[in-house]
Design an enzyme around this catalytic site. Structure first.
Site, PDB file in Angstrom:
ATOM      1  N   ARG A 147       0.840  -1.201   0.000  1.00  0.00           N
ATOM      2  CA  ARG A 147       0.000   0.000   0.000  1.00  0.00           C
ATOM      3  C   ARG A 147       0.876   1.253   0.000  1.00  0.00           C
ATOM      4  O   ARG A 147       1.185   1.829   1.043  1.00  0.00           O
ATOM      5  CB  ARG A 147      -0.961  -0.019   1.188  1.00  0.00           C
ATOM      6  CG  ARG A 147      -1.929  -1.204   1.133  1.00  0.00           C
ATOM      7  CD  ARG A 147      -2.965  -1.140   2.226  1.00  0.00           C
ATOM      8  NE  ARG A 147      -3.864  -0.024   2.087  1.00  0.00           N
ATOM      9  CZ  ARG A 147      -4.943   0.004   1.295  1.00  0.00           C
ATOM     10  NH1 ARG A 147      -5.241  -1.049   0.555  1.00  0.00           N
ATOM     11  NH2 ARG A 147      -5.702   1.063   1.242  1.00  0.00           N
ATOM     12  N   CYS A 287     -26.282 -15.321  -3.720  1.00  0.00           N
ATOM     13  CA  CYS A 287     -25.727 -13.978  -3.788  1.00  0.00           C
ATOM     14  C   CYS A 287     -26.650 -13.144  -4.674  1.00  0.00           C
ATOM     15  O   CYS A 287     -27.800 -13.501  -4.927  1.00  0.00           O
ATOM     16  CB  CYS A 287     -24.284 -13.976  -4.270  1.00  0.00           C
ATOM     17  SG  CYS A 287     -24.005 -14.689  -5.887  1.00  0.00           S
ATOM     18  N   ASP A 303     -19.729  -5.803  -7.016  1.00  0.00           N
ATOM     19  CA  ASP A 303     -18.495  -5.034  -7.112  1.00  0.00           C
ATOM     20  C   ASP A 303     -17.370  -5.837  -7.752  1.00  0.00           C
ATOM     21  O   ASP A 303     -16.450  -5.269  -8.334  1.00  0.00           O
ATOM     22  CB  ASP A 303     -18.086  -4.576  -5.709  1.00  0.00           C
ATOM     23  CG  ASP A 303     -16.844  -3.712  -5.723  1.00  0.00           C
ATOM     24  OD1 ASP A 303     -16.756  -2.839  -6.601  1.00  0.00           O
ATOM     25  OD2 ASP A 303     -15.968  -3.896  -4.863  1.00  0.00           O
ATOM     26  N   CYS A 347     -20.603 -31.519   1.524  1.00  0.00           N
ATOM     27  CA  CYS A 347     -19.676 -31.056   2.560  1.00  0.00           C
ATOM     28  C   CYS A 347     -20.417 -30.796   3.874  1.00  0.00           C
ATOM     29  O   CYS A 347     -21.495 -30.195   3.884  1.00  0.00           O
ATOM     30  CB  CYS A 347     -18.971 -29.775   2.109  1.00  0.00           C
ATOM     31  SG  CYS A 347     -17.841 -29.084   3.344  1.00  0.00           S
ATOM     32  N   CYS A 357     -17.463 -17.391  -2.625  1.00  0.00           N
ATOM     33  CA  CYS A 357     -17.754 -16.451  -3.711  1.00  0.00           C
ATOM     34  C   CYS A 357     -17.595 -17.137  -5.071  1.00  0.00           C
ATOM     35  O   CYS A 357     -16.568 -17.763  -5.339  1.00  0.00           O
ATOM     36  CB  CYS A 357     -16.817 -15.252  -3.631  1.00  0.00           C
ATOM     37  SG  CYS A 357     -17.098 -14.031  -4.939  1.00  0.00           S
TER      38      CYS A 357
END
Length: 437
Positions: A147, A287, A303, A347, A357
């Protein structure tokens, strides 16, 4: 079909424009995004016309409030770097929210690198109850590894200066730490440092990006989430290391900080052990309906899916409410569960993960198809490592007790694996399978 009455929109009024130059930032790659590999950029005028204008801002605020059925509307301001728009932009935000809120309560979350924060910003935040998220990757050596500013100098000192100002003004803040290939090797150093600067709500975001190279131009950019090829970048976190990172911090947290420090990964896992859906999209059964809006009013599915094929429309042409209820948005959300492979479906921690995701599903699954989550090994390690402690805390909560009581029982042996026929670590005298399990 029933109307979907709520959604979340991450507002990016400055787009991907930023005042620092993080080596790992995937937003910077959006400057080189070419739809269909043509020479026309998605936002060719980004550098000259990157600010959300007041007309678009007003339309967004009115539509977003109208799209929420509940009594509270939560705005999330991010970037790039949202402070680049200046304090007056957010004064206008507050005025417009007041104009259109009706009887609804408005709250604001604001994610920033902190570089530009001064007394004027803090006064705005305090007066209007903004919750500030500060991006910080650990102590100076780990934070400054990636950063840096545009001159290549570390930004840590300015970030700490911003945090001190927020404290002086009594502004509530939390921290967001990107877990990369460097700080993942120092879990307790990172965690204890975040505590030392006053962070009591901590988010760890695992960095996973893939890149490809155009042999003709020797250019490099990040691949579209739908592309299954591509090489994981060197700065991305390794799955096993991420799992160990979480496990190490959890072992410390569960004996010293339950009820004092809130780690998003731990809190959301405990929520699922209580039989509730995860409050964060990564581990939700579905989602979707968590959009991102660009400075010109373009609305995207997510996003992490700001690509031409995931654009739902523009708020000047379609309302947020109509796009929220569109077939594209609904199918995008359902695909997360509909496309789970057989390994995920069977699972034992599916209830806590739901395949993670979809952007990260690019490893070979049981059939050889590239549909398995890259972070699965790390997630499974954490869920397995924390399972009996999570079960015990869930039992405490269900009995009306504080989960912090776990610190009394687990101070000496917090998270060693317990067999189903072993004595339950809660001290009940029953077998684990008949008690907390």
């Amino acid at each position: 079909m029933n109307q979907i009455t709520n959604c979340h929109v991450m507002a990016k009024p400055s787009g991907s424009v930023c005042n620092i130059d993080c080596d790992y930032c995937f937003y910077l790659e959006k400057e080189k995004l070419y739809p269909d590999r043509q020479k026309e950029k998605l936002y060719p005028d980004r550098q000259k016309n990157w600010r959300m204008d007041e007309e678009t801002l007003e339309v967004f605020i009115q539509q977003y409030i109208d799209a929420q059925q509940g009594d509270t509307v939560q705005f999330a301001w991010q970037g790039g770097e949202p402070t680049l728009l200046g304090v007056d932009f957010y004064r206008t935000v507050v005025e417009l929210c007041e104009r259109y809120r009706g009887n609804k309560k408005i709250s604001h979350g604001f994610q920033t690198n902190g570089i530009l924060i001064n007394d004027e910003w803090c006064e705005l935040f305090k007066q209007n109850d903004f919750l500030i998220g500060i991006s910080i990757d650990g102590p100076e050596d780990l934070h400054d590894a990636y950063r840096t500013n545009t001159s290549g100098k570390g930004t840590h000192r300015k970030v700490i200066g911003a945090i001190e100002l927020l404290k002086e003004h009594g502004v509530e803040f939390n921290t967001l730490t990107v877990v990369n290939d460097k700080n993942v090797k120092h879990p307790l150093k990172v965690y204890q440092y975040l505590k030392s600067i006053g962070s009591t709500f901590i988010q760890f975001i695992p960095l996973v990006e893939r890149q490809e190279s155009d042999l003709l131009t020797n250019d490099t950019w990040l691949v579209n989430p739908d592309q299954k090829d591509g090489k994981v970048t060197p700065w991305s976190v390794q799955p096993d290391e991420y799992g160990q990172f979480l496990n190490t911090i959890f072992d410390y947290w569960v004996t010293k900080d339950v009820g004092r420090v809130f780690v998003q990964q731990f809190d959301t896992t405990l929520t699922t052990w209580l039989g509730q859906p995860s409050p964060i999209c990564v581990f939700s059964p579905r989602c979707g309906h968590a959009f991102a809006i660009e400075a010109n009013g373009d609305l995207f599915q997510c996003d992490h899916y700001v690509y031409p094929e995931y654009k739902l429309g523009n708020i000047h042409d379609r309302t947020i409410q109509s796009m929220n209820n569109s077939e594209e948005a609904i199918n995008f959300g359902l695909n997360k569960s509909n496309q789970l492979n057989s390994k995920c479906l069977s699972c034992r921690y599916r209830f806590a993960c739901h395949g993670g995701c979809p952007k990260h599903r690019f490893l070979p699954g049981p059939t050889g198809e590239l549909d398995h989550n890259y972070l699965c090994q790390g997630y499974f390690s954490f869920f397995d490592h924390s399972q009996h402690a999570m079960a015990y805390m869930a039992k405490l909560i269900k009995s009306g007790q504080s989960p912090a009581k776990i610190m009394e029982q687990f101070s000496n042996k917090p998270t060693e694996r317990v067999g189903r026929n072993d004595a339950c670590p809660c001290g009940s005298g029953k077998k684990y399978k008949r008690c907390c399990a």
